[in-house]
Design a protein around this motif. Sequence first.
Motif, mmCIF file in Angstrom:
data_model
loop_
_atom_site.group_PDB
_atom_site.id
_atom_site.type_symbol
_atom_site.label_atom_id
_atom_site.label_comp_id
_atom_site.label_asym_id
_atom_site.label_seq_id
_atom_site.Cartn_x
_atom_site.Cartn_y
_atom_site.Cartn_z
ATOM 1 N N GLY A 195 -5.873 28.176 -34.585
ATOM 2 C CA GLY A 195 -7.194 28.174 -33.951
ATOM 3 C C GLY A 195 -8.330 28.371 -34.930
ATOM 4 N N ILE A 196 -9.526 28.260 -34.424
ATOM 5 C CA ILE A 196 -10.733 28.343 -35.243
ATOM 6 C C ILE A 196 -11.673 29.380 -34.635
ATOM 7 N N ARG A 197 -12.323 30.157 -35.492
ATOM 8 C CA ARG A 197 -13.294 31.140 -35.006
ATOM 9 C C ARG A 197 -14.516 30.426 -34.421
ATOM 10 N N THR A 198 -15.082 31.014 -33.392
ATOM 11 C CA THR A 198 -16.227 30.406 -32.704
ATOM 12 C C THR A 198 -17.397 30.166 -33.646
ATOM 13 N N GLU A 199 -17.647 31.099 -34.563
ATOM 14 C CA GLU A 199 -18.791 30.958 -35.465
ATOM 15 C C GLU A 199 -18.628 29.810 -36.452
ATOM 16 N N SER A 200 -17.409 29.232 -36.532
ATOM 17 C CA SER A 200 -17.169 28.129 -37.464
ATOM 18 C C SER A 200 -17.308 26.760 -36.807
ATOM 19 N N PHE A 201 -17.541 26.719 -35.491
ATOM 20 C CA PHE A 201 -17.547 25.438 -34.776
ATOM 21 C C PHE A 201 -18.564 24.457 -35.361
ATOM 22 N N GLU A 202 -19.784 24.912 -35.604
ATOM 23 C CA GLU A 202 -20.816 24.009 -36.125
ATOM 24 C C GLU A 202 -20.571 23.686 -37.593
ATOM 25 N N ARG A 203 -20.152 24.684 -38.353
ATOM 26 C CA ARG A 203 -20.026 24.502 -39.804
ATOM 27 C C ARG A 203 -18.965 23.491 -40.189
ATOM 28 N N ILE A 204 -17.875 23.389 -39.429
ATOM 29 C CA ILE A 204 -16.777 22.519 -39.843
ATOM 30 C C ILE A 204 -17.152 21.041 -39.763
ATOM 31 N N PHE A 205 -18.226 20.699 -39.033
ATOM 32 C CA PHE A 205 -18.651 19.303 -38.963
ATOM 33 C C PHE A 205 -19.685 18.962 -40.038
ATOM 34 N N GLU A 206 -20.147 19.973 -40.779
ATOM 35 C CA GLU A 206 -21.105 19.723 -41.838
ATOM 36 C C GLU A 206 -20.391 19.265 -43.106
ATOM 37 N N LYS A 207 -21.114 18.533 -43.942
ATOM 38 C CA LYS A 207 -20.514 18.044 -45.188
ATOM 39 C C LYS A 207 -20.124 19.225 -46.066
ATOM 40 N N GLY A 237 -18.430 21.594 -45.231
ATOM 41 C CA GLY A 237 -18.248 22.806 -44.435
ATOM 42 C C GLY A 237 -16.776 23.054 -44.178
ATOM 43 N N GLN A 238 -16.386 24.339 -44.203
ATOM 44 C CA GLN A 238 -14.977 24.693 -44.047
ATOM 45 C C GLN A 238 -14.839 25.915 -43.165
ATOM 46 N N ALA A 239 -13.707 25.980 -42.494
ATOM 47 C CA ALA A 239 -13.354 27.182 -41.735
ATOM 48 C C ALA A 239 -12.247 27.913 -42.474
ATOM 49 N N VAL A 240 -12.144 29.198 -42.227
ATOM 50 C CA VAL A 240 -11.135 30.009 -42.905
ATOM 51 C C VAL A 240 -9.778 29.826 -42.244
ATOM 52 N N SER A 241 -8.766 29.662 -43.072
ATOM 53 C CA SER A 241 -7.400 29.504 -42.557
ATOM 54 C C SER A 241 -6.454 30.371 -43.364
ATOM 55 N N SER A 242 -5.718 31.227 -42.670
ATOM 56 C CA SER A 242 -4.748 32.083 -43.364
ATOM 57 C C SER A 242 -3.516 31.295 -43.767
ATOM 58 N N ARG A 243 -3.266 30.188 -43.073
ATOM 59 C CA ARG A 243 -2.049 29.423 -43.316
ATOM 60 C C ARG A 243 -2.172 28.522 -44.553
ATOM 61 N N ASN A 244 -3.419 28.125 -44.879
ATOM 62 C CA ASN A 244 -3.590 27.167 -45.965
ATOM 63 C C ASN A 244 -4.454 27.725 -47.088
ATOM 64 N N GLY A 245 -4.183 28.952 -47.464
ATOM 65 C CA GLY A 245 -4.862 29.532 -48.610
ATOM 66 C C GLY A 245 -6.340 29.772 -48.409
ATOM 67 N N GLY A 246 -6.775 29.957 -47.184
ATOM 68 C CA GLY A 246 -8.166 30.320 -46.908
ATOM 69 C C GLY A 246 -9.046 29.149 -46.551
ATOM 70 N N SER A 247 -8.708 27.903 -46.922
ATOM 71 C CA SER A 247 -9.558 26.765 -46.621
ATOM 72 C C SER A 247 -8.851 25.803 -45.693
ATOM 73 N N MET A 248 -9.566 25.322 -44.692
ATOM 74 C CA MET A 248 -8.938 24.448 -43.718
ATOM 75 C C MET A 248 -9.052 22.974 -44.085
ATOM 76 N N SER A 249 -10.008 22.590 -44.971
ATOM 77 C CA SER A 249 -10.149 21.180 -45.320
ATOM 78 C C SER A 249 -11.080 21.035 -46.502
ATOM 79 N N THR A 250 -11.224 19.780 -46.946
ATOM 80 C CA THR A 250 -12.184 19.507 -48.023
ATOM 81 C C THR A 250 -13.603 19.485 -47.497
ATOM 82 N N GLY A 251 -13.756 19.427 -46.183
ATOM 83 C CA GLY A 251 -15.092 19.410 -45.610
ATOM 84 C C GLY A 251 -15.683 18.017 -45.495
ATOM 85 N N LEU A 252 -14.864 16.957 -45.611
ATOM 86 C CA LEU A 252 -15.373 15.595 -45.514
ATOM 87 C C LEU A 252 -14.842 14.858 -44.289
ATOM 88 N N GLY A 253 -13.569 15.111 -43.934
ATOM 89 C CA GLY A 253 -12.947 14.375 -42.839
ATOM 90 C C GLY A 253 -13.673 14.536 -41.526
#
Length: 511
Positions: free
Chosen positions: A444-456, A458-474
């Motif tokens: 899941g994703i924290r509510t405060e990250s909903f807007e940020r993950i769609f920004e160029k 922008g990343q959300a925190v993930s414990s499963r993938n070393g703290g970063s959920m993506s490159t922030g481009l997809g």
Amino acid sequence: MSTKDDLSQVSSVTAFSKEDIFYGEIDRRTAVPRALLHDLRTPLNQIIGYGEMLIEQVHDDGADSYVSDLNKIRTAGGMLLALINDNFQPRNTSVYDLGPQQNSVSTEVVRRETAADEETENAVASDCHPVDPIVRSRLLIVDDHEVNRDVLSRRLIRQGHDVASFESGRSALSALRKETYDLVLLDIMMPEMDGYEVLHEIKSDERLRHIPVIMISALQELDSVVRCIEMGADDYLFKPFNPTLLKARVTSCLEKKRARDREVLLFEQLQQNYKRLLEVENQRDNLTHMIVHDLRIPLTSVLSGILTIEQLGELNDGQREMVTGAVAGGEMLLRMVNDLLDVEKLEAGSMMLHYNPISTSDLVLSAISQVSSLIERDHLKLIVEIADDLPEFLGDESKLTRTLVNLLGNAIKFTPSEGTVTVGARQLESQDSVTFYVSDTGEGIRTESFERIFEKFGQAVSSRNGGSMSTGLGLTFCKLAVEAHGGRIGVESSLGKGSTFSFSIPLSISI
């Protein structure tokens, strides 16, 4: 000289006989021309002003033996000024008729003040010590009487300010346009150009209107106060000046001026910082575009070279594993480069969309085929939910397929082994669009990250993938591609319960 003889001088100023005045047959407050009243009060103001400064000076010099006589001079001047106020100030214009707190200094008040002269003058003297040099300010005095300018200048200099004085409104306006001043003390009654005209010029000039103005006058009239405040004056003072009140009014206006100056400076700094930020962002975007554009050609060559290795001969298991890993990494890097280039084109509005009729089920199945190997590799369960009889719609099939692939890729990436990924399409009742959705059973994703993950980037925190959920481009590409079709994209998620990304494409699109 008798009392009637004294009143004979008054009778020459008025239209009434001295007997009428003496026996109280008329109102005590008799009309006197404003100019004459001003001329009567001006020398008295000077006597009182110089007397007060002399009292302060002898306190500083330790010559207290002179204080008693100086107090008598000051008190006599005050009593005479009170007599003028009480007897000749027009009743309907005096500011002292507004209430007990604003009544003029009567003779009785002056007599009561005499008994406390020592205490009052000590307080005034102690209150007029120079101000902190940090708040030292440049003040400008405008008054046609040299003595008045001198009295006021010396008092303000004693308070710690730098003072310039001018005898006419025109010379003062010229100085204001050439040099910087923090406050103007402006007399009302002046020849050629009076205080009202000077105030109007100051408040009409964009360069000067921010300078606070305190109006000063020997005439204590309500109409003058109201008119000056309505014209933009910041405050009003009457002569003779009470030292404590003068200091308080000047300090208050200067504090407002400094507060405004700080706001203006902060706003200018914000504008400069924003301009620099835009310049830096533009340089970064240009550099990024240049780098990624130049990367694509050699990266494609590297991938082609790796893929031809197998043609050189049989590879053992270890070699084959390394080649496979190199190809996978190269293809991922190439997708990132393409994502970045496409995002920049979408942001700039320079990417052309190729509209064609699209089958909803074909779009979903095409996206699944591109990620099926990843689903098998991670041992995930895939659920496909496509409603029956979904209509075709116009869109750019390659961009929307890539959008679904990106969402499926994220879902697969962040869903643990043996988890479930769901992809589907539906049309809600009374809805003129088709909605696609991808759900997972990840963290899941924290509510405060909903807007940020769609920004160029922008990343959300993930414990499963070393703290970063993506490159922030997809996801940025997904958002821009959907909005380019006139649609909307969003996410719903709860920590520990997974996420659902969905986007809607209108059925009717104006091409």
